[in-house]
Design a protein around this motif. Structure first.
Motif, PDB file in Angstrom:
ATOM      1  N   SER A   5       0.737  -1.356  -0.052  1.00  9.15           N
ATOM      2  CA  SER A   5       0.435  -0.303   0.425  1.00  9.15           C
ATOM      3  C   SER A   5       0.617   0.998  -0.060  1.00  9.15           C
ATOM      4  O   SER A   5       0.304   2.218  -0.421  1.00  9.15           O
ATOM      5  CB  SER A   5      -0.855  -0.029   1.805  1.00  9.15           C
ATOM      6  N   ARG A   6       2.011   1.377   0.037  1.00 12.37           N
ATOM      7  CA  ARG A   6       3.116   1.993   0.473  1.00 12.37           C
ATOM      8  C   ARG A   6       3.527   2.799  -1.168  1.00 12.37           C
ATOM      9  O   ARG A   6       4.702   4.241  -0.391  1.00 12.37           O
ATOM     10  CB  ARG A   6       3.806   2.313   1.393  1.00 12.37           C
ATOM     11  N   LEU A   7       3.380   2.489  -1.644  1.00  8.97           N
ATOM     12  CA  LEU A   7       3.763   2.566  -2.739  1.00  8.97           C
ATOM     13  C   LEU A   7       3.334   2.601  -3.506  1.00  8.97           C
ATOM     14  O   LEU A   7       3.753   1.846  -5.524  1.00  8.97           O
ATOM     15  CB  LEU A   7       5.374   1.781  -3.293  1.00  8.97           C
ATOM     16  N   PRO A   8       2.379   3.339  -4.290  1.00  4.74           N
ATOM     17  CA  PRO A   8       1.397   3.668  -4.937  1.00  4.74           C
ATOM     18  C   PRO A   8       1.481   3.365  -6.749  1.00  4.74           C
ATOM     19  O   PRO A   8       1.057   2.773  -7.512  1.00  4.74           O
ATOM     20  CB  PRO A   8       0.146   4.456  -4.836  1.00  4.74           C
ATOM     21  N   ASN A   9       2.470   4.083  -6.584  1.00  3.43           N
ATOM     22  CA  ASN A   9       3.236   4.873  -8.424  1.00  3.43           C
ATOM     23  C   ASN A   9       4.352   3.526  -9.182  1.00  3.43           C
ATOM     24  O   ASN A   9       4.001   2.979  -9.936  1.00  3.43           O
ATOM     25  CB  ASN A   9       3.896   5.562  -8.503  1.00  3.43           C
ATOM     26  N   LEU A  10       4.524   3.130  -7.740  1.00  5.00           N
ATOM     27  CA  LEU A  10       5.280   1.417  -8.437  1.00  5.00           C
ATOM     28  C   LEU A  10       4.769   0.560  -8.490  1.00  5.00           C
ATOM     29  O   LEU A  10       4.930  -0.107  -9.421  1.00  5.00           O
ATOM     30  CB  LEU A  10       6.757   1.027  -7.254  1.00  5.00           C
ATOM     31  N   GLU A  11       3.654   0.623  -7.687  1.00 10.85           N
ATOM     32  CA  GLU A  11       2.444  -0.888  -7.682  1.00 10.85           C
ATOM     33  C   GLU A  11       2.358   0.071  -9.338  1.00 10.85           C
ATOM     34  O   GLU A  11       2.111  -1.065  -9.885  1.00 10.85           O
ATOM     35  CB  GLU A  11       1.456  -0.266  -6.750  1.00 10.85           C
ATOM     36  N   ASN A  12       1.108   1.050 -10.136  1.00 10.39           N
ATOM     37  CA  ASN A  12       0.837   1.432 -10.926  1.00 10.39           C
ATOM     38  C   ASN A  12       2.328   1.081 -11.916  1.00 10.39           C
ATOM     39  O   ASN A  12       1.196   0.492 -12.919  1.00 10.39           O
ATOM     40  CB  ASN A  12       0.276   2.602 -10.805  1.00 10.39           C
ATOM     41  N   THR A  13       3.126   0.867 -11.819  1.00 11.75           N
ATOM     42  CA  THR A  13       4.622   1.055 -12.793  1.00 11.75           C
ATOM     43  C   THR A  13       4.197  -0.530 -13.220  1.00 11.75           C
ATOM     44  O   THR A  13       4.240  -1.431 -14.201  1.00 11.75           O
ATOM     45  CB  THR A  13       4.723   1.558 -12.396  1.00 11.75           C
ATOM     46  N   PHE A  14       4.308  -1.063 -11.453  1.00  9.92           N
ATOM     47  CA  PHE A  14       4.467  -2.789 -12.286  1.00  9.92           C
ATOM     48  C   PHE A  14       3.196  -3.312 -13.184  1.00  9.92           C
ATOM     49  O   PHE A  14       2.835  -3.548 -13.777  1.00  9.92           O
ATOM     50  CB  PHE A  14       4.193  -2.865 -10.371  1.00  9.92           C
ATOM     51  N   ASN A  15       1.968  -2.772 -12.912  1.00 10.61           N
ATOM     52  CA  ASN A  15       1.008  -3.394 -13.288  1.00 10.61           C
ATOM     53  C   ASN A  15       1.046  -2.906 -15.045  1.00 10.61           C
ATOM     54  O   ASN A  15       0.393  -3.610 -15.796  1.00 10.61           O
ATOM     55  CB  ASN A  15      -0.461  -2.619 -12.755  1.00 10.61           C
ATOM     56  N   GLU A  16       1.291  -1.395 -15.243  1.00 10.14           N
ATOM     57  CA  GLU A  16       1.802  -1.243 -16.449  1.00 10.14           C
ATOM     58  C   GLU A  16       2.394  -2.158 -17.211  1.00 10.14           C
ATOM     59  O   GLU A  16       2.683  -2.435 -18.210  1.00 10.14           O
ATOM     60  CB  GLU A  16       2.175   0.472 -16.182  1.00 10.14           C
ATOM     61  N   ILE A  17       3.694  -2.404 -17.083  1.00  5.66           N
ATOM     62  CA  ILE A  17       4.615  -3.249 -17.279  1.00  5.66           C
ATOM     63  C   ILE A  17       3.801  -4.288 -17.232  1.00  5.66           C
ATOM     64  O   ILE A  17       4.148  -5.028 -18.980  1.00  5.66           O
ATOM     65  CB  ILE A  17       5.900  -3.383 -16.838  1.00  5.66           C
ATOM     66  N   LEU A  18       3.278  -5.018 -17.302  1.00  6.94           N
ATOM     67  CA  LEU A  18       2.362  -6.156 -17.274  1.00  6.94           C
ATOM     68  C   LEU A  18       1.663  -6.765 -17.955  1.00  6.94           C
ATOM     69  O   LEU A  18       1.262  -7.090 -18.467  1.00  6.94           O
ATOM     70  CB  LEU A  18       2.206  -6.619 -16.162  1.00  6.94           C
ATOM     71  N   ARG A  19       0.639  -4.714 -18.661  1.00  3.81           N
ATOM     72  CA  ARG A  19      -0.071  -4.902 -19.696  1.00  3.81           C
ATOM     73  C   ARG A  19       0.426  -4.576 -20.852  1.00  3.81           C
ATOM     74  O   ARG A  19      -0.005  -5.246 -21.751  1.00  3.81           O
ATOM     75  CB  ARG A  19      -1.148  -3.381 -19.231  1.00  3.81           C
ATOM     76  N   MET A  20       1.430  -4.402 -20.633  1.00  4.08           N
ATOM     77  CA  MET A  20       1.882  -3.588 -21.544  1.00  4.08           C
ATOM     78  C   MET A  20       2.791  -4.960 -22.232  1.00  4.08           C
ATOM     79  O   MET A  20       2.687  -5.319 -23.877  1.00  4.08           O
ATOM     80  CB  MET A  20       3.129  -2.711 -21.766  1.00  4.08           C
ATOM     81  N   HIS A  21       3.362  -5.424 -21.305  1.00  6.34           N
ATOM     82  CA  HIS A  21       4.065  -6.814 -21.779  1.00  6.34           C
ATOM     83  C   HIS A  21       4.258  -7.693 -20.953  1.00  6.34           C
ATOM     84  O   HIS A  21       4.383  -8.451 -20.158  1.00  6.34           O
ATOM     85  CB  HIS A  21       5.872  -6.269 -22.128  1.00  6.34           C
ATOM     86  N   PRO A  22       3.340  -8.767 -21.595  1.00  7.85           N
ATOM     87  CA  PRO A  22       2.734  -9.543 -19.962  1.00  7.85           C
ATOM     88  C   PRO A  22       3.680 -10.632 -20.207  1.00  7.85           C
ATOM     89  O   PRO A  22       4.226 -10.741 -21.215  1.00  7.85           O
ATOM     90  CB  PRO A  22       1.067 -10.344 -20.482  1.00  7.85           C
ATOM     91  N   PRO A  23       4.235 -11.282 -19.256  1.00  7.74           N
ATOM     92  CA  PRO A  23       5.638 -12.065 -18.872  1.00  7.74           C
ATOM     93  C   PRO A  23       4.996 -13.469 -19.436  1.00  7.74           C
ATOM     94  O   PRO A  23       5.857 -13.804 -20.432  1.00  7.74           O
ATOM     95  CB  PRO A  23       6.333 -11.988 -17.639  1.00  7.74           C
ATOM     96  N   VAL A  24       3.986 -13.786 -19.181  1.00  5.58           N
ATOM     97  CA  VAL A  24       3.469 -14.652 -19.623  1.00  5.58           C
ATOM     98  C   VAL A  24       2.293 -13.913 -20.834  1.00  5.58           C
ATOM     99  O   VAL A  24       0.943 -13.809 -20.880  1.00  5.58           O
ATOM    100  CB  VAL A  24       2.211 -15.463 -18.461  1.00  5.58           C
ATOM    101  N   PRO A  25       2.388 -14.319 -22.299  1.00  3.81           N
ATOM    102  CA  PRO A  25       1.752 -13.747 -23.268  1.00  3.81           C
ATOM    103  C   PRO A  25       0.559 -14.199 -23.543  1.00  3.81           C
ATOM    104  O   PRO A  25      -0.382 -13.736 -24.683  1.00  3.81           O
ATOM    105  CB  PRO A  25       2.533 -13.301 -24.682  1.00  3.81           C
ATOM    106  N   GLN A  26       0.925 -15.952 -23.606  1.00  2.29           N
ATOM    107  CA  GLN A  26      -0.442 -16.512 -24.012  1.00  2.29           C
ATOM    108  C   GLN A  26      -0.511 -17.667 -23.598  1.00  2.29           C
ATOM    109  O   GLN A  26      -0.130 -18.121 -22.767  1.00  2.29           O
ATOM    110  CB  GLN A  26      -0.039 -17.161 -25.504  1.00  2.29           C
TER     111      GLN A  26
END
Ligand code: HEM
Length: 454
Positions: A308-329
């Motif tokens: 809960s204490r690093l919201p920008n880092l959390e959103n960055t993590f989510n955005e990276i997983l959105r753009m480049h999902p490590p498991v793409p299929q």
């Protein structure tokens, strides 16, 4: 209510008769493998625009259905009718490598084994692991060379391999860690082999040999783990007993750990590599995260900070997983005749789902190809338009068991990097570098970066 499953599906071949499904098969044998692997989004978008959410395709000799979009993600991953087998879905691509790993288990057997493993991922265990994660990460990151080109991908992979060896297998000696990781990497290299024949000289053959070495290394550890009081995940699983009171067979323990090693590092290595690239491209975001990290006023992350204490880092993590999902299929195979998206789907048909495509659908994401972590922040919260439009961890019974652990690894590593360095791409770095999407996303050139100590 439990549905009785006839286990005959485990012994049948794939259904290849998909004449009534729109689309085509591309080239002989390899089908559309190269289009998908080299540049997946345009290929997937064309399939969607021409044929709709359900189409057919062929990858490395395997005919399958491509099921696109959040509704199908939900229907297939939640699997309320127990129609979809993971084991047979992944048998062609990963069966030989991850034989009895949790991802490969189906239905009741899967539920039982997952319940047992779940304890290893509860908060109390993660709180214990964070100590090792911080120690290993800070030791490695502190030693990275300053102000010279240095390839980020192999460096961070090394860090996460050591964490995997420590947390999953309980290894502490550098020699044994290196030996195990060399065997693991030799095996994982084979995941992309196109010709799956155990013939001398082929990549697949080398990967299988490496897998045997890895199996032997892990199997030799089991007797001591069964009687010891280790807190690593392998000890925990080796001591567990099945419903009949017996320990799990050695081969099952080994397969679970091999799959954990994959889960523990390849996915998170991918996320950290892609994040480091985007943060080098967007220094304003790097500064924003650094300010957030320094505002915490601590030398290391503690478990309580992560969620809960690093919201920008959390959103960055989510955005990276959105753009480049490590498991793409994701893949499944039907165990009975069924209907999907208005089509009759015969038993034993392989189905591919695409987080990669869903994460870029303009129906759900504003300007989907843009790096924009704030899309996850209030008031925008674009991810809330459909519960299955953001599925980097999958969904349903097989949803990633290590998702919190992966987030912990990502945040601890980023925390160390942001506190110690400012980083950038080398002068003259291409505007659109080559990105590899399969089996896990990364920069093709292994991401050269220059780190300047703060
Ligand atoms: C950013 C990090 C990660 C991502 C994006 C990720 C992604 C996924 C996805 C998409 C699945 C579901 C596949 C399917 O349904 O076909 C999955 C399952 C799984 N993951 Fe992860 N994973 C990550 C980190 C981890 C970590 C750190 C571990 C281990 C500690 C792990 C262990 C597993 C296991 C054991 C399964 C199988 C679960 C089951 O079948 O019940 N993953 N992961």
């Amino acid at each position: 209510m439990a549905i009785a499953i006839d286990r005959g599906y485990l012994f049948r071949k794939d259904n290849t008769q998909l004449g009534h499904i729109p689309g085509g098969y591309g080239m002989p044998y390899i089908g559309q493998t190269l289009s998908l692997v080299n540049d997946p989004y345009p290929f997937l978008k064309e399939q969607y625009d021409r044929f709709g959410p359900i189409s057919k395709m062929r990858l490395t000799g395997q005919n399958m259905i491509l099921a696109l979009g959040p509704d199908l993600n939900r229907e297939i991953t939640t699997d309320s009718q127990q129609l979809y087998s993971n084991r047979m879905g992944y048998a062609g691509v990963a069966g030989d490598f991850f034989g009895d790993g949790l991802l490969m288990q189906d239905f009741d057997e899967h539920r039982m084994q997952r319940r047992i493993m779940q304890t290893a991922f509860k908060t109390a265990s993660l709180q214990q692991h964070i100590f090792h994660i911080n120690e290993i990460t800070s030791r490695h990151v502190a030693g990275w060379p300053a102000d010279q080109d240095f390839h980020f991908y192999p460096a961070i992979k090394h860090v996460l391999l050591e964490i995997g060896a420590r947390v999953f297998v309980g290894m502490t000696q550098q020699g044994e860690i290196e030996q195990m990781n060399t065997a693991y990497l030799g095996m994982a290299n084979g995941l992309m082999s196109i010709i799956r024949k155990d013939w001398p000289g082929l990549l697949y053959n080398r990967a299988m040999n490496a897998r045997h070495v890895l199996e032997n290394i892990l199997a030799e550890l089991i007797p001591a783990k069964r009687v010891g009081d280790g807190t690593d995940m392998m000890s925990f699983f080796a001591r567990e007993r099945k419903e009949d009171g017996e320990h799990f067979e050695d081969s099952v323990v080994v397969d679970h750990i091999i799959f954990m090693l994959l889960g523990a590092h390849d996915t998170t290595t991918s996320a950290l590599t892609m994040a480091s690239y985007y943060l080098a491209r967007h220094p304003e975001w790097q500064e924003r995260l650094r300010a957030e990290v320094f505002a915490l006023g601590k030398p290391h992350l503690e478990y309580e900070d992560v969620s809960s204490r690093l919201p920008n880092l959390e959103n960055t993590f989510n955005e990276i997983l959105r753009m480049h999902p490590p498991v793409p299929q994701l893949q499944r195979r039907t165990v009975r005749d069924s209907m999907l998206g208005g089509y009759e789907i015969p038993a034993d048909t392989v189905i591919a789902l695409s987080p990669l495509f869903t994460h870029r659908m303009s129906e759900f994401w504003e300007d989907p190809h843009r790096f924009d972590p704030d899309r996850f922040a209030a008031p925008r919260q674009e991810q809330k338009r459909h519960a299955y439009q953001w599925v980097p961890f999958g969904g349903g019974a097989h949803k990633c068991i290590g998702m919190h652990f992966g987030g912990l690894l990502f945040k601890c590593a980023m925390f160390e990097m942001l506190r110690r360095y400012r980083w950038r791409l080398p002068v003259g770095y291409p505007e659109t570098p080559g990105i590899m999407h399969f089996p896990f996303a990364k920069l093709k050139d292994n991401l050269p970066l220059q780190f300047t100590p703060l």
